[in-house]
Design an enzyme around this catalytic site. Structure first.
Site, PDB file in Angstrom:
ATOM      1  N   SER A  10       0.852  -1.182   0.000  1.00  0.00           N
ATOM      2  CA  SER A  10       0.000   0.000   0.000  1.00  0.00           C
ATOM      3  C   SER A  10       0.891   1.236   0.000  1.00  0.00           C
ATOM      4  O   SER A  10       2.105   1.138  -0.020  1.00  0.00           O
ATOM      5  CB  SER A  10      -0.885   0.006   1.237  1.00  0.00           C
ATOM      6  OG  SER A  10      -0.074   0.145   2.390  1.00  0.00           O
ATOM      7  N   LYS A  11       0.258   2.373   0.027  1.00  0.00           N
ATOM      8  CA  LYS A  11       1.014   3.623   0.011  1.00  0.00           C
ATOM      9  C   LYS A  11       2.024   3.660   1.144  1.00  0.00           C
ATOM     10  O   LYS A  11       3.176   4.031   0.974  1.00  0.00           O
ATOM     11  CB  LYS A  11       0.046   4.797   0.168  1.00  0.00           C
ATOM     12  CG  LYS A  11      -0.004   5.635  -1.064  1.00  0.00           C
ATOM     13  CD  LYS A  11      -0.542   7.014  -0.800  1.00  0.00           C
ATOM     14  CE  LYS A  11      -0.364   7.877  -2.039  1.00  0.00           C
ATOM     15  NZ  LYS A  11      -1.051   7.357  -3.205  1.00  0.00           N
ATOM     16  N   ARG A  12       1.527   3.261   2.302  1.00  0.00           N
ATOM     17  CA  ARG A  12       2.374   3.289   3.485  1.00  0.00           C
ATOM     18  C   ARG A  12       3.481   2.231   3.396  1.00  0.00           C
ATOM     19  O   ARG A  12       4.581   2.429   3.860  1.00  0.00           O
ATOM     20  CB  ARG A  12       1.501   3.014   4.717  1.00  0.00           C
ATOM     21  CG  ARG A  12       2.196   3.256   6.019  1.00  0.00           C
ATOM     22  CD  ARG A  12       1.816   4.627   6.589  1.00  0.00           C
ATOM     23  NE  ARG A  12       2.655   4.950   7.743  1.00  0.00           N
ATOM     24  CZ  ARG A  12       3.847   5.534   7.645  1.00  0.00           C
ATOM     25  NH1 ARG A  12       4.336   5.840   6.456  1.00  0.00           N
ATOM     26  NH2 ARG A  12       4.559   5.807   8.716  1.00  0.00           N
TER      27      ARG A  12
END
Length: 470
Positions: A237-239
């Site tokens: 994911s983005k994180r």
RNA sequence: GGCCCCAUGGUCAAGUGGUCAAGACACCAGCCUUUCAAGCUGGAGACCCGGGUUCAAUCCCCGGUGGGGUCACCA
């Protein structure tokens, strides 16, 4: 029978790299088998921003170099390729199942999130041929509780008890089909022979198999691809390490490298060569060699592959990547970037950087200081200017640079070497100090090139500033 | 929790009932060099655990542990 596969994303507004890999594997399989690659848009649900979302998908595929034989923009004999335009088919298919006694309309309220939607009264109402499906009625399958078994090309033999699915919904009360229903209808009507998708769909497969059985259709073969995890093992994911395809584009990765990397994640070629451009992947790709277990995304390896592809690129294209990174990072403006002198400078720096420049964004690391008006020298590097001898040599070098009439590499080298020698020093400490003074860093291209590119005026200025500063 | 699946170095990933268990990235050292990168040479590092089956299990079977997926009138 010729192979037909499809990539069926739903237009959510961005494309996950996992989806990109699914598209890639479908495409590779199609090309390898000399089959057809279909793009179908599963937009039964979200109607908003459909155009922009569609563009994200088509741009993404095009960027990766994956062309589709049928689908939006190219059309084909099995259209339309948007589920939102195929409602009549879902309707007639549902109608048909009802009259055959394999499904039933239902007007009950089903409590959300109950496990296995239980059959209700509606199930036992008799329907004859004259029955007409109306809006407001959901359609549910008559689940006759059996075991569904299938042989997955990558996961092997899988088997499920269908009881757990209950009389699941086929058509929602607003008349739109559910995912599983639309999928089966479309895959069959489009002649799809192999369903290649992420393994988060394995548990949908038995439901779909129930539908194939109800319709008395021959089910396609299934191949469920393992998940792509983030570097830390969590969901990508983005994180956890950039999930969107566009992120990679913006970071300055080449599509060729990303494709190559993605292919290697979950699949391995027979040989040892891992540098495999798209055409080579087509030759070597085998669904049977896809792994079962999820893999983590490894940025270092992507960067390594990217670097290999970068080295094959002409300077002009690498410079272009560098320019985009500089603009994106706010080091220079669009206007400055368009300036031919700046372009020239970027190209020269790109050339000097050579293979140190491994992906777009990395240009800052080694090249950013060329374009900044002021550079910062980190405290921990200031000891390069402590020795009196070195200071004298630097001072002398600056003076000689100032007077140099011809600003070229060999003159620069001569100034540096003679300044060091006159001070009774080896060249190395002087060279290191000048590097730090000019770039605020200890690494970079050949120092003489560095000096050349920084330019006469700025070189003198930066050396003097470094000497005064501590 | 139910169901389904997975398990080889830090990561990706070959592979086999008997192997010194490939290779790549990353890591470490040496060479090269003005630094770094590249290149070359060398190095460290793995079969999740416990039971079986077998003359022999990393590989086959069972159990455990760990990880993941999925359980909607989302897709």
């Amino acid at each position: 029978m010729t192979v037909r596969v499809r990539f069926a994303p739903s237009p959510t507004g961005y494309m996950h790299v996992g989806n990109a890999r699914t598209a890639l594997f479908n495409w590779l399989f199609a090309r390898k088998q000399d089959g057809t690659f279909i793009l179908r848009i599963e937009d039964t649900d979200q109607q908003r921003h459909i155009e922009a979302s569609l563009k994200v998908i088509t741009d993404g595929l095009q960027w990766l170099g994956l062309d589709w034989d049928e689908g939006p923009e190219v059309e084909g004999d099995y259209g339309p390729y948007f589920q939102s335009q195929r409602t009549e088919h879902y309707f007639t298919h549902a109608q048909c199942l009802i009259t055959e006694g394999k499904a039933y309309p239902c007007t009950c309220e089903i409590a959300p999130q109950t496990e296995a939607p239980a059959p209700c009264e509606c199930r036992n109402q008799p329907r004859d041929e004259s029955f007409a499906l109306e809006s407001g009625m959901a359609v549910r399958i008559i689940n006759d509780k059996r075991r569904e078994h299938f042989d997955d090309i990558v996961q092997g033999s899988l088997s499920f008890d269908t009881e757990q699915f209950g009389d699941f919904i086929l058509v929602k009360s607003d008349g739109t089909p559910t995912y599983n229903f639309a999928n089966v209808v479309d895959d069959h009507m489009m002649g799809v022979t192999h369903v290649i998708r992420g393994d988060d769909h394995v548990s949908n497969t038995p439901r779909q198999l129930m539908l194939y059985r109800a319709f008395e259709y021959e089910p396609p073969s299934f191949a469920h691809l393992p998940q792509i995890l983030g570097p830390d093992g969590a969901r990508l994911s983005k994180r956890h390490g950039a999930a969107a395809l566009t992120d990679y584009r913006e970071m300055g990765f080449l599509p060729e490298a990303l494709v190559n990397y993605l292919a290697l994640l979950g699949w391995a070629p027979e040989g040892e060569q891992e540098f495999l451009p798209l055409d080579e992947l087509v030759k070597q790709f085998e669904l049977e060699n896809v792994r079962k277990s999820a893999g983590r995304f490894d940025f270092d390896k992507l960067i390594h592959l990217n670097s290999m592809y970068m080295q094959q690129l002409p300077v002009s294209e690498r410079a272009d990547l560098a320019k985009r990174a500089l603009v994106r990072g706010g080091v220079i403006t669009e206007n400055e970037a368009a300036n031919p002198k700046t372009q020239e400078q970027i190209t020269a720096v790109t050339e000097a950087l050579g293979n140190r420049f491994r992906y777009g964004e990395q240009f800052f690391e080694f090249g950013g200081h060329f374009f900044k008006t002021h550079i910062e020298i980190p405290d921990e590097l200031k000891d390069h200017f402590e020795s009196e001898d070195v200071r004298s040599a630097l001072y002398e070098a600056a003076k000689r640079f100032e007077q140099l009439s011809k600003w070229n590499e060999s003159n620069i080298e001569q100034v540096i070497r003679s300044s060091a020698k006159d001070q009774g020093l080896k060249a190395a400490p002087v060279i290191h100090a000048i590097r730090v003074a000019l770039s605020g860093d200890t690494v970079g291209p050949s120092l003489f090139q560095l000096v050349l590119l920084v330019g006469q005026e700025r070189t003198v200025q930066r050396i003097k500033r470094a000497l005064n500063r501590d």
